[in-house]
Scaffold this motif. Structure first.
Motif, PDB file in Angstrom:
ATOM      1  N   GLU A  28       0.818  -1.208   0.000  1.00  0.00           N
ATOM      2  CA  GLU A  28       0.000   0.000   0.000  1.00  0.00           C
ATOM      3  C   GLU A  28       0.860   1.269   0.000  1.00  0.00           C
ATOM      4  O   GLU A  28       0.456   2.293  -0.568  1.00  0.00           O
ATOM      5  N   ILE A  29       2.031   1.198   0.633  1.00  0.00           N
ATOM      6  CA  ILE A  29       2.933   2.350   0.633  1.00  0.00           C
ATOM      7  C   ILE A  29       3.649   2.466  -0.698  1.00  0.00           C
ATOM      8  O   ILE A  29       3.770   3.557  -1.275  1.00  0.00           O
ATOM      9  N   ILE A  30       4.115   1.324  -1.227  1.00  0.00           N
ATOM     10  CA  ILE A  30       4.824   1.326  -2.509  1.00  0.00           C
ATOM     11  C   ILE A  30       3.929   1.890  -3.615  1.00  0.00           C
ATOM     12  O   ILE A  30       4.396   2.605  -4.519  1.00  0.00           O
ATOM     13  N   THR A  31       2.634   1.608  -3.542  1.00  0.00           N
ATOM     14  CA  THR A  31       1.685   2.085  -4.555  1.00  0.00           C
ATOM     15  C   THR A  31       1.651   3.603  -4.646  1.00  0.00           C
ATOM     16  O   THR A  31       1.505   4.177  -5.742  1.00  0.00           O
ATOM     17  N   ILE A  32       1.778   4.275  -3.498  1.00  0.00           N
ATOM     18  CA  ILE A  32       1.663   5.741  -3.515  1.00  0.00           C
ATOM     19  C   ILE A  32       3.025   6.442  -3.555  1.00  0.00           C
ATOM     20  O   ILE A  32       3.078   7.675  -3.596  1.00  0.00           O
ATOM     21  N   LEU A  33       4.117   5.682  -3.584  1.00  0.00           N
ATOM     22  CA  LEU A  33       5.444   6.310  -3.656  1.00  0.00           C
ATOM     23  C   LEU A  33       5.606   7.217  -4.876  1.00  0.00           C
ATOM     24  O   LEU A  33       6.147   8.329  -4.757  1.00  0.00           O
ATOM     25  N   PRO A  34       5.141   6.793  -6.081  1.00  0.00           N
ATOM     26  CA  PRO A  34       5.281   7.689  -7.250  1.00  0.00           C
ATOM     27  C   PRO A  34       4.545   9.011  -7.062  1.00  0.00           C
ATOM     28  O   PRO A  34       5.004  10.061  -7.516  1.00  0.00           O
ATOM     29  N   LEU A  35       3.395   8.972  -6.372  1.00  0.00           N
ATOM     30  CA  LEU A  35       2.634  10.198  -6.142  1.00  0.00           C
ATOM     31  C   LEU A  35       3.360  11.112  -5.163  1.00  0.00           C
ATOM     32  O   LEU A  35       3.358  12.340  -5.320  1.00  0.00           O
ATOM     33  N   ILE A  36       3.978  10.513  -4.149  1.00  0.00           N
ATOM     34  CA  ILE A  36       4.754  11.302  -3.187  1.00  0.00           C
ATOM     35  C   ILE A  36       5.931  11.970  -3.894  1.00  0.00           C
ATOM     36  O   ILE A  36       6.207  13.158  -3.690  1.00  0.00           O
ATOM     37  N   LYS A  37       6.593  11.201  -4.750  1.00  0.00           N
ATOM     38  CA  LYS A  37       7.735  11.741  -5.490  1.00  0.00           C
ATOM     39  C   LYS A  37       7.291  12.842  -6.461  1.00  0.00           C
ATOM     40  O   LYS A  37       7.992  13.842  -6.661  1.00  0.00           O
ATOM     41  N   ARG A  38       6.125  12.654  -7.068  1.00  0.00           N
ATOM     42  CA  ARG A  38       5.621  13.639  -8.025  1.00  0.00           C
ATOM     43  C   ARG A  38       5.344  14.973  -7.328  1.00  0.00           C
ATOM     44  O   ARG A  38       5.529  16.049  -7.920  1.00  0.00           O
ATOM     45  N   LEU A  39       4.917  14.903  -6.062  1.00  0.00           N
ATOM     46  CA  LEU A  39       4.675  16.125  -5.296  1.00  0.00           C
ATOM     47  C   LEU A  39       5.979  16.818  -4.908  1.00  0.00           C
ATOM     48  O   LEU A  39       5.985  17.980  -4.507  1.00  0.00           O
ATOM     49  N   GLY A  40       7.069  16.098  -5.024  1.00  0.00           N
ATOM     50  CA  GLY A  40       8.363  16.647  -4.619  1.00  0.00           C
ATOM     51  C   GLY A  40       8.509  16.717  -3.112  1.00  0.00           C
ATOM     52  O   GLY A  40       9.262  17.541  -2.583  1.00  0.00           O
ATOM     53  N   VAL A  41       7.777  15.840  -2.436  1.00  0.00           N
ATOM     54  CA  VAL A  41       7.771  15.825  -0.973  1.00  0.00           C
ATOM     55  C   VAL A  41       8.923  14.969  -0.453  1.00  0.00           C
ATOM     56  O   VAL A  41       9.100  13.837  -0.891  1.00  0.00           O
ATOM     57  N   PRO A  42       9.727  15.481   0.483  1.00  0.00           N
ATOM     58  CA  PRO A  42      10.790  14.656   1.075  1.00  0.00           C
ATOM     59  C   PRO A  42      10.198  13.414   1.747  1.00  0.00           C
ATOM     60  O   PRO A  42       9.148  13.495   2.389  1.00  0.00           O
ATOM     61  N   LEU A  43      10.874  12.296   1.584  1.00  0.00           N
ATOM     62  CA  LEU A  43      10.407  11.035   2.148  1.00  0.00           C
ATOM     63  C   LEU A  43      11.446  10.479   3.113  1.00  0.00           C
ATOM     64  O   LEU A  43      12.613  10.317   2.760  1.00  0.00           O
ATOM     65  N   ILE A  44      11.008  10.205   4.332  1.00  0.00           N
ATOM     66  CA  ILE A  44      11.859   9.568   5.339  1.00  0.00           C
ATOM     67  C   ILE A  44      11.308   8.171   5.580  1.00  0.00           C
ATOM     68  O   ILE A  44      10.128   8.012   5.911  1.00  0.00           O
ATOM     69  N   ALA A  45      12.139   7.165   5.382  1.00  0.00           N
ATOM     70  CA  ALA A  45      11.721   5.789   5.621  1.00  0.00           C
ATOM     71  C   ALA A  45      12.148   5.370   7.019  1.00  0.00           C
ATOM     72  O   ALA A  45      13.271   5.633   7.442  1.00  0.00           O
ATOM     73  N   MET A  46      11.247   4.709   7.710  1.00  0.00           N
ATOM     74  CA  MET A  46      11.555   4.140   9.019  1.00  0.00           C
ATOM     75  C   MET A  46      11.311   2.636   8.884  1.00  0.00           C
ATOM     76  O   MET A  46      10.167   2.182   8.887  1.00  0.00           O
ATOM     77  N   THR A  47      12.381   1.876   8.710  1.00  0.00           N
ATOM     78  CA  THR A  47      12.238   0.478   8.338  1.00  0.00           C
ATOM     79  C   THR A  47      13.325  -0.390   8.957  1.00  0.00           C
ATOM     80  O   THR A  47      14.403   0.108   9.318  1.00  0.00           O
ATOM     81  N   GLY A  48      13.027  -1.679   9.034  1.00  0.00           N
ATOM     82  CA  GLY A  48      14.014  -2.638   9.515  1.00  0.00           C
ATOM     83  C   GLY A  48      14.820  -3.247   8.387  1.00  0.00           C
ATOM     84  O   GLY A  48      15.708  -4.067   8.616  1.00  0.00           O
TER      85      GLY A  48
END
Length: 334
Positions: free
Chosen positions: A116-136
């Protein structure tokens, strides 16, 4: 004879398992400190810049990560960093409109492969919004798309099966707390700022409530002039039921007070309460507090000097109010 309680085998098993879980998660949190590095600093810089640009910190996450994300968003918001939680599945069906170009997104996913997150990653990138991943998983799809990746990997879950999110969710929550409190410190967020976000809580009452809001005013202030006798002061003290009365001069300036304690001491000397002037037995001066100050300051003054009441004066010592410990208790300050 008193019989000592004995611990059964079943009870001991419960105790040992509970302690194992606590120790496992505690060790995971201790190990997290090694991940507070330049990447963490970069994440803080991005978030601080977002806030300064009037943006919000948007948290996204599914399942248990989503529940932890909601808590992190709440902690950020309550400490002065505007933040909201957006459900990534709902984002695919219209809620992407909640994310603006001024925002910064924190994506929480232990595996780093949440669909569900991967699906919206292109939209986040298109907005030019900084993305911080919190992952293991720092080599995951979400991590590879992020501007900054915060590693919340744990060696093992506290669950004996190694399946239920336990240590991983605890560590993620602690990482979120670390971000929130670091931002709080960087922004100079004060206790009074915190109270403004919590006006209904006890801290809000302690830090925001002013003396003027709870003090007795007008005819409810026990007051006599210095020419009054002890009996008149006692009647006034009884009328207002504050355990004290103020003594003022002809200009209505506070010059002293008469309390229950003063009355007991006066009676020990066998005075005539009908003829003895109040100025002979009053406490000259006495502790007062100026109007406009916080009720918490009145409480501190009372506790420091071990007194139960205070008169409120203006800058010229004109009497304008009175309050006691019961007033602070009713207001929730105590």
């Amino acid at each position: 004879m008193i019989l000592e309680e004995t611990t059964t085998t079943v009870e001991q098993s419960f105790i040992e398992e509970g302690r194992r879980v606590v120790l496992t998660e505690a060790q995971a949190v201790l190990s997290l400190s090694e991940q507070i590095d330049k990447r963490f600093a970069k994440a803080c810089e991005l978030l601080l810049q977002c806030i300064q640009n009037q943006g919000r910190i948007v948290i996204i996450g599914m399942g248990k990560s989503g529940l932890i994300g909601r808590k992190i968003a709440a902690t950020l918001a309550s400490t002065g960093s505007p933040s909201i939680f957006v459900h990534p599945a709902e984002a695919s069906h219209g809620d992407m409109g909640m994310i603006t170009s001024n925002d910064t997104v924190i994506a929480i996913s232990n595996s780093g492969e949440t669909e569900e997150i991967i699906t919206i990653l292109p939209l986040i990138k298109r907005l030019g919004v900084p993305l911080i991943a919190m992952t293991g998983n720092t080599k995951s799809t979400i991590a590879n798309c992020a501007n900054v990746t915060l590693n919340v990997h744990v060696d093992k879950e506290a669950c004996a099966l190694g399946l239920a999110p336990t240590s991983s969710t605890t560590v993620t929550l602690v990482m979120g707390d670390a971000l929130a409190i670091t931002l709080l410190d960087a922004r100079g967020f004060s206790a009074e700022d915190f109270a403004l976000s919590h006006p209904g809580g006890r801290l809000g009452r302690r830090l925001l409530l002013k003396i003027d809001d709870i003090m007795h005013k007008g005819n409810d202030i026990p007051i006599v002039t210095q020419s009054a006798c002890v009996k008149e002061a006692l009647i006034e003290m009884t009328r207002c039921r504050l355990g004290m009365t103020a003594i003022v001069d002809e200009n209505q300036q506070h010059i002293g007070l008469f309390t229950d304690g003063d009355l007991r001491r006066a009676l020990d000397h066998n005075i005539n309460i009908s003829t003895t002037p109040i100025r002979e037995v009053m406490t000259a001066g006495g502790r007062v507090i100026e109007k406009g100050l916080l009720a918490a300051e009145a409480l501190r003054l009372m506790e420091t000097h071990k007194i139960n009441g205070l008169f409120v004066v203006d800058k010229n010592r004109h009497l304008i109010g009175a309050l006691n410990m019961h007033d602070l208790l009713r207001a929730g300050v105590l």
